[in-house]
Scaffold this active site. Structure first.
Site, PDB file in Angstrom:
ATOM      1  N   SER A  49       0.843  -1.204   0.000  1.00 30.11           N
ATOM      2  CA  SER A  49       0.000   0.000   0.000  1.00 30.11           C
ATOM      3  C   SER A  49       0.871   1.244   0.000  1.00 30.11           C
ATOM      4  O   SER A  49       1.672   1.460   0.913  1.00 30.11           O
ATOM      5  CB  SER A  49      -0.914   0.008   1.224  1.00 30.11           C
ATOM      6  OG  SER A  49      -1.480   1.295   1.363  1.00 30.11           O
TER       7      SER A  49
ATOM      8  N   GLY B 195      -9.299   3.715   6.767  1.00 30.14           N
ATOM      9  CA  GLY B 195      -9.074   5.162   6.926  1.00 30.14           C
ATOM     10  C   GLY B 195      -7.618   5.537   7.099  1.00 30.14           C
ATOM     11  O   GLY B 195      -7.185   6.569   6.602  1.00 30.14           O
ATOM     12  N   PHE B 196      -6.870   4.686   7.784  1.00 32.03           N
ATOM     13  CA  PHE B 196      -5.488   5.053   8.091  1.00 32.03           C
ATOM     14  C   PHE B 196      -4.581   3.826   8.055  1.00 32.03           C
ATOM     15  O   PHE B 196      -5.013   2.723   8.403  1.00 32.03           O
ATOM     16  CB  PHE B 196      -5.395   5.703   9.482  1.00 32.03           C
ATOM     17  CG  PHE B 196      -6.206   6.967   9.572  1.00 32.03           C
ATOM     18  CD1 PHE B 196      -5.666   8.192   9.186  1.00 32.03           C
ATOM     19  CD2 PHE B 196      -7.532   6.925   9.985  1.00 32.03           C
ATOM     20  CE1 PHE B 196      -6.427   9.356   9.231  1.00 32.03           C
ATOM     21  CE2 PHE B 196      -8.303   8.085  10.031  1.00 32.03           C
ATOM     22  CZ  PHE B 196      -7.751   9.307   9.659  1.00 32.03           C
ATOM     23  N   GLY B 197      -3.323   4.059   7.679  1.00 29.17           N
ATOM     24  CA  GLY B 197      -2.327   3.005   7.759  1.00 29.17           C
ATOM     25  C   GLY B 197      -1.789   2.907   9.181  1.00 29.17           C
ATOM     26  O   GLY B 197      -2.087   3.754  10.032  1.00 29.17           O
TER      27      GLY B 197
ATOM     28  N   ASP C  74      -6.429  -6.660   4.445  1.00 29.65           N
ATOM     29  CA  ASP C  74      -5.818  -5.326   4.431  1.00 29.65           C
ATOM     30  C   ASP C  74      -5.973  -4.699   5.807  1.00 29.65           C
ATOM     31  O   ASP C  74      -7.091  -4.550   6.296  1.00 29.65           O
ATOM     32  CB  ASP C  74      -6.539  -4.489   3.356  1.00 29.65           C
ATOM     33  CG  ASP C  74      -6.032  -3.066   3.217  1.00 29.65           C
ATOM     34  OD1 ASP C  74      -4.985  -2.735   3.798  1.00 29.65           O
ATOM     35  OD2 ASP C  74      -6.701  -2.292   2.501  1.00 29.65           O
ATOM     36  N   GLY C  75      -4.829  -4.339   6.408  1.00 30.08           N
ATOM     37  CA  GLY C  75      -4.843  -3.640   7.685  1.00 30.08           C
ATOM     38  C   GLY C  75      -4.061  -4.376   8.750  1.00 30.08           C
ATOM     39  O   GLY C  75      -4.423  -5.478   9.144  1.00 30.08           O
TER      40      GLY C  75
ATOM     41  N   GLY D 183       1.124  -1.944   4.188  1.00 27.31           N
ATOM     42  CA  GLY D 183       1.677  -0.611   4.003  1.00 27.31           C
ATOM     43  C   GLY D 183       2.848  -0.374   4.926  1.00 27.31           C
ATOM     44  O   GLY D 183       4.015  -0.432   4.520  1.00 27.31           O
TER      45      GLY D 183
HETATM   46  C1  DX5 Z   1      -6.466   1.400   5.433  1.00 22.98           C
HETATM   47  C2  DX5 Z   1      -6.010   1.047   4.056  1.00 22.98           C
HETATM   48  C3  DX5 Z   1      -4.823   0.186   4.023  1.00 22.98           C
HETATM   49  C4  DX5 Z   1      -3.586   0.733   4.697  1.00 22.98           C
HETATM   50  C5  DX5 Z   1      -2.912  -0.442   5.325  1.00 22.98           C
HETATM   51  O1  DX5 Z   1      -7.727   1.943   5.380  1.00 22.98           O
HETATM   52  O2  DX5 Z   1      -7.035   0.387   3.336  1.00 22.98           O
HETATM   53  O3  DX5 Z   1      -4.513  -0.268   2.712  1.00 22.98           O
HETATM   54  O4  DX5 Z   1      -2.686   1.384   3.844  1.00 22.98           O
HETATM   55  O5  DX5 Z   1      -1.855   0.015   6.095  1.00 22.98           O
HETATM   56  P1  DX5 Z   1      -1.092  -0.941   7.130  1.00 22.98           P
HETATM   57  O6  DX5 Z   1      -0.567  -2.104   6.376  1.00 22.98           O
HETATM   58  O7  DX5 Z   1      -0.039  -0.038   7.666  1.00 22.98           O
HETATM   59  O8  DX5 Z   1      -2.100  -1.339   8.178  1.00 22.98           O
HETATM   60 ZN    ZN Z   2      -6.466  -0.529   1.375  1.00 23.47          ZN
END
Ligand code: DX5
Ligand code: ZN
Length: 212
Positions: free
Chosen positions: A8, A142-144, A172-173, A194
């Site tokens: 990501s 919403g956030f990484g 994802d997440g 990410g």
């Molecule tokens: C969050 C996003 C993810 C995010 C994952 O809403 O959909 O794709 O970038 O980030 P990580 O891997 O750091 O949790």
């Molecule tokens: Zn995502």
């Protein structure tokens, strides 16, 4: 099916996107995950169609576009023309999932349907036979950099049970080498990561640890 790793770019340096995308491409990433947020469906605003169009020019990786937006149907044509190879929308954001899936596929690209942590997997069972991919969110979108919600991984088993053998099950997440293994053991075959990838000292090693 081998594991599709989709880094990501939300965790990349937006002032150096080309450099950071090359880093994952040269390290064996399979897809590039692009998080599109509108400040309505999720409390954050990220990137849109023009950025996807520009990224299309600098990478050969399939662009895995994750729409965390309201009214995704209004943006499918634009994202597909910008070069998306996979478009994933949220079940919670639409009324007629099959229409959205068909619209995405009408552009000759893959369609994904995603569920947030509080959405039960049973809700999307009727759509599994129409879609190419299911994206199970393992954090609130919403956030990484958030912590993996382990209860969400249980949903993989249910989707796996009802989906065809060709169905791509993506998570994802909060994915890292340990949480990724939990998910692939349950049957996930695509991992989005990410912060784990971009914060690691050795990106190649991090991507390999998700593949194996
Ligand atoms: C969050 C996003 C993810 C995010 C994952 O809403 O959909 O794709 O970038 O980030 P990580 O891997 O750091 O949790
Ligand atoms: Zn995502």
């Amino acid at each position: 099916m081998s594991i599709i790793v989709s880094p990501s770019i939300l965790s990349a340096d937006f002032a150096n996107l080309e450099r950071d995308i090359k880093k994952v491409e040269d390290s064996g990433a399979d897809w590039l995950h692009i998080d599109v947020m509108d400040g309505h469906f999720v409390p954050n605003i990220t990137i849109g169609v023009p950025v996807v169009k520009s990224l299309r020019r600098i990478t050969k990786m399939p662009l895995d576009v994750h729409l965390m937006i309201e009214n995704p149907q209004n943006y499918i044509e634009a994202f597909s023309k910008a070069g998306a190879d996979i478009i994933t929308f949220h079940y919670e954001a639409v009324k007629e999932p099959i229409e959205i899936i068909n619209k995405i596929r009408s552009y000759g690209i893959k369609a994904g349907i995603s569920i947030k942590p509080k959405t039960e997997p049973e809700n999307i069972i009727p759509y599994l036979k129409y879609t190419d991919m299911v994206l199970i969110m393992t954090v609130e979108p919403g956030f990484g950099g958030q912590t993996f919600i382990s209860e969400c991984a249980q949903k993989i088993k249910i989707i796996k049970q009802y989906g065809s053998k060709d169905l791509i099950i993506q998570v994802d997440g909060g994915i890292n080498d340990k949480t990724g293994k939990i998910c692939t053991d349950f049957g996930a075959n695509s991992l989005v990561a990410g912060s784990y990838i971009y914060n690691s000292e050795n990106i190649k090693q991090a991507i390999n640890s998700l593949k194996n």
